[in-house]
Design a protein around this motif. Structure first.
Motif, PDB file in Angstrom:
ATOM      1  N   GLN A 104    -100.208   4.778   6.251  1.00 21.76           N
ATOM      2  CA  GLN A 104     -98.601   5.427   6.363  1.00 21.76           C
ATOM      3  C   GLN A 104     -98.331   5.539   5.034  1.00 21.76           C
ATOM      4  O   GLN A 104     -98.274   5.063   4.492  1.00 21.76           O
ATOM      5  CB  GLN A 104     -97.958   3.611   7.307  1.00 21.76           C
ATOM      6  CG  GLN A 104     -95.909   4.059   6.783  1.00 21.76           C
ATOM      7  CD  GLN A 104     -95.642   3.193   8.251  1.00 21.76           C
ATOM      8  OE1 GLN A 104     -96.064   2.870   8.884  1.00 21.76           O
ATOM      9  NE2 GLN A 104     -94.797   2.568   7.196  1.00 21.76           N
ATOM     10  N   MET A 106     -94.315   6.004   3.067  1.00 17.15           N
ATOM     11  CA  MET A 106     -92.919   5.854   3.798  1.00 17.15           C
ATOM     12  C   MET A 106     -92.026   6.755   2.196  1.00 17.15           C
ATOM     13  O   MET A 106     -92.524   6.514   1.412  1.00 17.15           O
ATOM     14  CB  MET A 106     -92.468   4.451   3.731  1.00 17.15           C
ATOM     15  CG  MET A 106     -90.797   4.941   4.183  1.00 17.15           C
ATOM     16  SD  MET A 106     -89.267   5.090   2.786  1.00 17.15           S
ATOM     17  CE  MET A 106     -90.107   3.575   1.742  1.00 17.15           C
ATOM     18  N   GLN A 113     -84.890   8.983   5.404  1.00 13.40           N
ATOM     19  CA  GLN A 113     -86.249   8.087   5.183  1.00 13.40           C
ATOM     20  C   GLN A 113     -87.155   8.911   6.345  1.00 13.40           C
ATOM     21  O   GLN A 113     -86.586   9.058   7.374  1.00 13.40           O
ATOM     22  CB  GLN A 113     -85.446   6.819   5.823  1.00 13.40           C
ATOM     23  CG  GLN A 113     -84.923   5.867   5.203  1.00 13.40           C
ATOM     24  CD  GLN A 113     -84.450   5.074   5.772  1.00 13.40           C
ATOM     25  OE1 GLN A 113     -84.646   4.460   7.023  1.00 13.40           O
ATOM     26  NE2 GLN A 113     -84.128   3.579   4.891  1.00 13.40           N
ATOM     27  N   TYR A 115     -91.366   8.617   7.303  1.00 15.10           N
ATOM     28  CA  TYR A 115     -92.435   7.640   7.930  1.00 15.10           C
ATOM     29  C   TYR A 115     -93.529   8.456   8.628  1.00 15.10           C
ATOM     30  O   TYR A 115     -92.931   9.402   9.469  1.00 15.10           O
ATOM     31  CB  TYR A 115     -91.940   6.440   8.810  1.00 15.10           C
ATOM     32  CG  TYR A 115     -90.819   5.462   8.432  1.00 15.10           C
ATOM     33  CD1 TYR A 115     -91.214   4.471   7.396  1.00 15.10           C
ATOM     34  CD2 TYR A 115     -89.363   5.558   8.637  1.00 15.10           C
ATOM     35  CE1 TYR A 115     -90.476   3.982   6.676  1.00 15.10           C
ATOM     36  CE2 TYR A 115     -88.809   4.364   8.301  1.00 15.10           C
ATOM     37  CZ  TYR A 115     -88.604   3.478   7.443  1.00 15.10           C
ATOM     38  OH  TYR A 115     -87.637   2.501   5.899  1.00 15.10           O
ATOM     39  N   LYS A 117     -97.302   8.833   9.478  1.00 14.45           N
ATOM     40  CA  LYS A 117     -98.138   8.171  10.294  1.00 14.45           C
ATOM     41  C   LYS A 117     -99.264   9.236  10.385  1.00 14.45           C
ATOM     42  O   LYS A 117     -99.101  10.374  10.970  1.00 14.45           O
ATOM     43  CB  LYS A 117     -98.745   7.623  10.919  1.00 14.45           C
ATOM     44  CG  LYS A 117     -97.896   7.114  11.986  1.00 14.45           C
ATOM     45  CD  LYS A 117     -98.075   5.990  12.919  1.00 14.45           C
ATOM     46  CE  LYS A 117     -97.905   5.538  14.422  1.00 14.45           C
ATOM     47  NZ  LYS A 117     -98.218   4.807  15.382  1.00 14.45           N
ATOM     48  N   ASN A 148     -94.524  12.816  11.186  1.00 18.12           N
ATOM     49  CA  ASN A 148     -93.346  11.791  10.870  1.00 18.12           C
ATOM     50  C   ASN A 148     -93.058  11.676  12.125  1.00 18.12           C
ATOM     51  O   ASN A 148     -93.183  11.759  13.052  1.00 18.12           O
ATOM     52  CB  ASN A 148     -91.890  12.801  10.331  1.00 18.12           C
ATOM     53  CG  ASN A 148     -91.062  12.019   9.996  1.00 18.12           C
ATOM     54  OD1 ASN A 148     -90.792  10.634  10.573  1.00 18.12           O
ATOM     55  ND2 ASN A 148     -90.535  12.381   8.685  1.00 18.12           N
ATOM     56  N   ASN A 150     -90.035   9.580  12.516  1.00 16.37           N
ATOM     57  CA  ASN A 150     -89.248   8.791  12.553  1.00 16.37           C
ATOM     58  C   ASN A 150     -87.585   9.743  13.123  1.00 16.37           C
ATOM     59  O   ASN A 150     -86.746  10.027  12.413  1.00 16.37           O
ATOM     60  CB  ASN A 150     -88.085   7.973  10.984  1.00 16.37           C
ATOM     61  CG  ASN A 150     -87.355   7.489  11.204  1.00 16.37           C
ATOM     62  OD1 ASN A 150     -86.309   7.237  11.722  1.00 16.37           O
ATOM     63  ND2 ASN A 150     -86.086   7.894  10.134  1.00 16.37           N
TER      64      ASN A 150
END
Length: 183
Positions: A104, A106, A113, A115, A117, A148, A150
């Motif tokens: 992952q 970040m 922000q 995130y 994966k 992303n 998020n």
């Protein structure tokens, strides 16, 4: 009466003890550890306009964490994690690797922000999720595609292409701009 009290006390003490045994050990496979760059390095990227951006990758840290199992905690499991701090342009963040394996990234620029994966990881071996991909006419081979996760919050990085040999190869922003690693 003293004997009964002594017997009850000893029985209570002896029956409440446990060995606190390790019930599982979950370590990162050495082939997956290679996904974190094993040295401190400054890497150059260019954006879509040819402007150079500098990225700094710090030495990765691997560590073990013990977690108690159950209410009485007579056993525990040990899990290995790896982290590498990075700065890319105005973003700073962390690349995280877990024993599953789970990679992952970040990245935060103080406003958004991000995130990212692997969304469709094939199995527990990261090498099996490597892909060849073409973005804006640029070919990337043997890369992990991190997306992303998020998208409900404030974010601006859509995708990162990540290779075992070079780390972050390409960053695609939500507005279509990008950073590409310079060889």
């Amino acid at each position: 009466m003293k004997k009964i009290f002594y017997f009850i006390t000893m029985f209570s003490i002896l029956s409440c003890q446990c060995n606190h045994d390790e019930s599982g050990r979950y370590l990162i496979d050495s082939s997956d550890k290679a996904y974190l760059i094993n040295y401190m390095n400054e890497i150059k990227y260019v954006d879509q306009n040819g402007v150079e951006i500098t990225a700094n990758f710090w030495n990765p840290r691997f560590y073990l964490e013990q977690s108690d199992i159950g209410m009485n905690a007579c056993s525990y499991s040990t899990t290995e994690y790896g982290n590498q701090d990075i700065d890319v342009g105005n973003y700073n963040g962390t690349i995280s690797l877990h024993h599953y394996p789970y990679l992952q990234i970040m990245l935060d620029d103080g406003v958004s922000q991000n995130y990212l994966k692997i969304m469709n990881q094939i199995d527990i071996n990261l090498d099996h999720s490597l892909q060849n991909i073409n973005i804006y006419g640029m070919e990337f081979q043997n890369v992990l595609v991190l997306e992303n996760t998020n998208k409900d919050g404030t974010w601006n990085i859509d995708k990162i292409l990540y290779s075992k040999t070079n780390g972050i190869e390409f960053i695609l922003f939500a507005d279509g701009t990008w950073y590409k690693r310079v060889e």
